[in-house]
Design an enzyme around this catalytic site. Structure first.
Site, PDB file in Angstrom:
ATOM      1  CG  HIS A 164       4.392 134.429 112.047  1.00  0.00           C
ATOM      2  ND1 HIS A 164       5.434 133.725 112.613  1.00  0.00           N
ATOM      3  CD2 HIS A 164       4.883 134.942 110.896  1.00  0.00           C
ATOM      4  CE1 HIS A 164       6.503 133.820 111.847  1.00  0.00           C
ATOM      5  NE2 HIS A 164       6.196 134.558 110.792  1.00  0.00           N
TER       6      HIS A 164
ATOM      7  CD  GLU B  32       2.419 137.173 115.163  1.00  0.00           C
ATOM      8  OE1 GLU B  32       1.816 136.129 115.521  1.00  0.00           O
ATOM      9  OE2 GLU B  32       3.667 137.256 115.132  1.00  0.00           O
TER      10      GLU B  32
ATOM     11  CD  GLU C 179       3.441 131.108 115.000  1.00  0.00           C
ATOM     12  OE1 GLU C 179       3.386 131.516 113.823  1.00  0.00           O
ATOM     13  OE2 GLU C 179       4.264 131.523 115.825  1.00  0.00           O
TER      14      GLU C 179
ATOM     15  NE  ARG D 230       9.863 131.138 118.029  1.00  0.00           N
ATOM     16  CZ  ARG D 230       9.207 132.246 117.692  1.00  0.00           C
ATOM     17  NH1 ARG D 230       7.894 132.267 117.750  1.00  0.00           N
ATOM     18  NH2 ARG D 230       9.859 133.331 117.287  1.00  0.00           N
TER      19      ARG D 230
ATOM     20  CG  HIS E  52       7.358 130.588 114.192  1.00  0.00           C
ATOM     21  ND1 HIS E  52       7.177 131.941 114.356  1.00  0.00           N
ATOM     22  CD2 HIS E  52       8.697 130.386 114.188  1.00  0.00           C
ATOM     23  CE1 HIS E  52       8.367 132.533 114.446  1.00  0.00           C
ATOM     24  NE2 HIS E  52       9.299 131.610 114.341  1.00  0.00           N
TER      25      HIS E  52
END
Lengths: 371, 221
Positions: free
Chosen positions: A258, A332, A134, A189, A131
């Site tokens: 991510h 994440e 990020e 994204r 993505h």
């Protein structure tokens, strides 16, 4: 006083001699009066030496600026691609660069391979930047690649891992999106593929995998940020990774990185039923999160995707898990929302160092639990 | 009443909402509060009324991550009618840091500007905020708490993302007024949503959002 660079060996074979300036005339006269033919290879040796010195100093400066890569700032795709070549050049016995495909806009999809030899060893797959907005992930990927290269032979755990397993790291898994975040929209994204019949561009590469594809955990609307695409693996960026992992056949750990939220997640996202290995995965996650927290005190939560964030189908790690990669995790990274995607660059190194603790912890577990 | 794992999304979504409401009610250009952790969560389905969440939260000061405060909150999502904002009640344990001085400095600084303040992209795309713009960002953070509270459901988790544009609006009274265009990040859909909000503030009278409206995504994106 002459200095032979190639001594006279036998008749009819040339000799090379360096002549100091004061003796030049005398030597020329000697050779000419004896009928010895000569030619001048180097007119002025000092001049040559001076030029060489200058060139060396210059290349040392350039080398210093390309290999002294600033990991504490955000970079463009060109800067990161250039640096990858420097990393390979600096560690030729450990690191190589593979191309696993091309993006929609024909950018190369590069993967760094860390290997100490063997033949199709068990492998670890890491990806960052799938993505594109990020940014902390691509930055962490670069730092991590450098760290792996530096620590082999130094850190016992890294050395143990690399003595038995290969590591594959795709730092920019979505180069088109990444370029777009620099040129046009920082919050982009998805991929940049054109959607037939729609003015909206791009597919969510983390809803495009063939795992529960097409459910309510993704969108059928091309304008949506979670648009799944026309069919599973429609995106070149996704297909390239899937084909690579299938072709390799011996990948034992996948970590897809991510941001943001500070979570360590395992399958499933596409269904609420617990993954068969959920107990072990939960234990591994718990330990890794603890290792991460030990570095700077950063707290991560952990659990399955579906319980911890939301129902999401067609995700990377659901596909890898369902294709035999028992240890499939999504990280994440920082933060939890104060800056979100636009994390200040001052947090790159702290984030990368704490993430490294978790990555290493998981890799060691996988090394010690072969399957 | 059902106990929720603190990491479960139903607990974290309710907690995020509660934190936003709390931030709106207690925040200022000198104080932004953010959700740090969920300590516990319980959910109760009330027949004919809706879903009620009982939460224990830890909040942190946006400007000083080491400064945290414990809170309890109750969030009620009304059954059916999505037009009504959820009911939120909270209790803060202990005192929040006093920001009167910082607030007054900011107030006087803006009041004495010759030209109305105008700015863009806070934080910038690299996450940088100049010290002069930090109160402007915090004011948006606090005001977005109101917007998020008004627009949240059990299936959303909003986060303030960025100020795209801010313009000070001249006023003849003692209030400061700013017209903001912000971006909100909605986690469940992953959408980045432009939102307009008109914000009033005075050191003694807190933050008010007099107008807010969701904006369409740009056609070019």
């Amino acid at each position: 006083q002459v200095d032979f660079w190639r001594h006279p060996a036998s008749p009819s074979h040339p000799a090379d001699v360096r002549v100091p300036f004061p003796s030049l005339q005398a030597v020329k006269t000697l050779l000419e009066s004896n009928g010895i033919s000569y030619s001048i290879l180097i007119q002025d040796l000092q001049k040559l030496l001076d030029e060489e010195k200058k060139a060396m100093a210059k290349s040392r400066r350039t080398e210093r600026s390309t290999s002294t890569f600033d990991f504490a700032s955000y970079h463009t795709i060109d800067e990161l691609y250039d640096w990858m070549d420097v990393l390979v050049a600096d560690h030729p016995d450990l690191v190589s660069k593979l191309q696993i495909g091309q993006s929609y806009e024909n950018r190369s999809l590069y993967v760094l391979k860390f290997s100490t030899g063997g033949s199709n060893r068990s492998a670890v797959w890491l990806d960052t930047g799938i993505h594109s907005r990020e940014w902390i992930t691509q930055a962490t990927g670069a730092w991590t690649a450098n760290k792996i290269a530096e620590e082999y032979g130094q850190d016992p755990s890294v050395t143990a891992v690399l003595d038995h397993m290969d590591i594959f790291l795709e730092i920019i898994a979505n180069p088109d999106g990444f370029a777009y975040t620099h040129s046009s929209n920082r919050m982009w994204r998805k991929t940049r593929s054109i959607n037939a019949g729609s003015h909206c561009v791009g597919v969510d590469p983390n809803r495009n995998w063939d795992a529960g594809f097409g459910g309510s955990g993704s969108s059928s609307n091309p304008c949506s940020e979670t648009y799944r695409g026309p069919y599973a693996h429609s995106e070149r960026e996704v297909k390239a990774i899937a084909d690579f992992i299938l072709g390799h056949g011996n990948v034992k750990l996948v970590i897809s990185i991510h941001s943001y939220s500070q979570m360590l997640l395992y399958p499933y996202g596409y269904k609420t039923a617990p993954a068969p290995d959920h107990q072990e995965l939960n234990e591994v996650a718990k330990k890794a999160v603890s290792a991460l927290a030990a570095v700077h005190g950063t707290k991560y939560t952990y659990g399955s995707i579906v319980d911890t964030i939301y129902l999401a189908d067609g995700t990377t790690i659901d596909w890898t898990y369902d294709h035999g990669v028992k240890y499939s995790f999504t990280l994440e990274l920082r933060d939890t929302g104060c800056y979100g995607f636009i994390l200040p660059s001052t947090q790159i190194i702290p984030t990368a160092t704490e993430t490294w603790a978790a990555l290493l912890d998981i890799m060691v577990h996988v090394l010690e639990h072969p399957y | 009443v059902m106990e929720l794992p603190p990491s479960h999304h139903s607990a974290t979504r309710a907690a995020a909402l509660a934190a936003c409401y709390l931030s709106y009610r207690r925040g200022s250009p000198g104080r932004g509060l953010a959700l740090r952790a969920v300590r516990s969560g319980r959910r109760q389905d009330i027949d004919g009324v809706g879903q009620k969440y009982y939460l224990e939260l830890v909040l942190e000061d946006v400007l000083d991550k080491d400064s945290t405060v414990n809170c309890t909150a109750e969030v009620l999502h009304h059954l059916g009618n999505k037009k009504i904002a959820p009911d939120v009640q909270f209790t803060i344990e202990g005192e929040l840091k006093n920001t009167d001085e910082a607030d007054n400095v900011f107030y006087n600084r803006i009041k004495s500007l010759e030209k109305e303040l105008v700015a863009e992209n806070i934080p910038d795309n690299h996450g940088n905020i100049s010290p002069e713009m930090e109160p402007i960002r915090l004011l948006a953070w606090v005001a977005s708490g109101y917007v998020i509270w008004q627009n949240s459901t059990e299936n959303t988790k909003f986060q303030f993302a960025q100020i795209k544009h801010v313009k000070q609006v001249k006023r003849s009274d003692e209030y400061l007024e700013f017209d903001y265009m912000i971006l909100l990040h909605e986690m469940v859909s992953q959408e980045i949503i432009p939102w307009q909000m008109t914000v009033l503030w005075h050191p003694q009278h807190g933050v008010q959002v007099t107008q807010e409206s969701r904006q369409p995504k740009h056609a070019s994106e």
